[in-house]
Design an enzyme around this catalytic site. Sequence first.
Site: not given
Ligand SMILES: [Zn+2]
Length: 438
Positions: A65, A146, A181, A231, A300, A304, A319
């Site tokens: 973040r 990504k 992803h 993932h 991962d 938050h 998450g």
């Molecule tokens: Zn992630």
Amino acid sequence: MEDRSILVRDVDIWNEKGFTRSSILIEKGRIKRIARRINDDAVETINGSGLKALPGLIDVHVHLRDMGLAYKEDFATGTAAAAAGGFTTVLDMPNTIPPTDSASRLIEKQKVASHKTYVNVGFHAAAVSDSHEIDALAAAGAFSLKLYLPKPIAPFDVENDEAIEKLMRAAARVNTPVTVHAEDLSATENTSLRDGFEELAEARSPISETRAVDRLLTIQKKARCKVHYCHLTLRSSLARVSLSGRSTSEVTPHHLLLSKKLLSGLGWKAWMVPPLRSEETRRSLLRSTVTGLASVIASDHAPHTITEKDQSASKSPPGVPGLETTFPLMLTMVNRQQMSLSVLVKLLCQNPARIFGLKSKAQLRKGADGDLVLVDMKKESRIDSSKFFSKAKFSPFDGFKTKGAVHTTVAGGRVVYRDGEIVAREGSGAVLQRGFSG
Ligand SMILES: [Zn+2]
């Protein structure tokens, strides 16, 4: 870099098959010598007896973040969590504010991080459609591009196979992997009337993953690009990826150890995407991972605030934090003989280093980077998120009993974490650029 040296005496050093009792001298950030007896007036001597030395762990998928999202986590708290969890290198994801979608933004992020990190940090960038920007991102040291299929980070036509092929060709040209992803939600029907975590998990079914993986593998073959599948939750996805050239796979501790029946009790604490699967799917993912079908375990780590998380399912951001739980959970599996240490070292050190070009990492030998973790294999503990260094003080693993714990983490030749405390200075970690360092 200030002159410093560390001597770890009488420690059991991982030698790819087992352990050898030895001592390690680290000088100026690198391993200088490994020998049974080393006499040196080292600045700092660590008594390693009773401890195991492994190469510093590498987590290729974390969300640190910072900047516009610093209230959730910042480079200091996120990398303190990494050090406490045995990770000496982490690769940060680009879905930040601002997003890491241009070379100038990547360089800005590297600059901010360089004053704050405790361990080595590298950055993934967002998949972008402009090939010149891809060249610039690679030149600035992006570790991957990504591609977030459900909701692109930068404007990108994810429905368009040709756009993805163009991205992959451009990435291949600059020898940068694409990380994906892989969830295709285009056919997801939201027919449920209840706004519940179980219903939401049901809607993002395993078919979404299978469809996305199949589609990307086909495009990837044409583009001849390296693709890292983040993932994955299904054994069948791991099998498909392992059969395809230039492809690597990643699994997370939560998909390996938790299943969706927990959602009714844990709710937001166990909400992430892809969501938790059935117990049967989880077991087959775990079985195939411990036998070596997956390439990488990544946390991962996705912090938050609890206020953000503790809402109805459709509002709760997906998450969970993972940097401080991954290694103790995996060491517990090793202690229970459910996973071998050599598989664990492959999944948490060697393969991540190979896939992302961290050449002098993940090795305990003369000349390699001074990144290592000292482990107390016998120490029993219980996961307690209130003690996390991460700002996200919750975990679906709260209360889990663990056996095997991080004692000391050394990154870049500095002791960063020891016995429950961060002992290095903020900003002592290095910012890595793919192709230039590591
Ligand atoms: Zn992630």
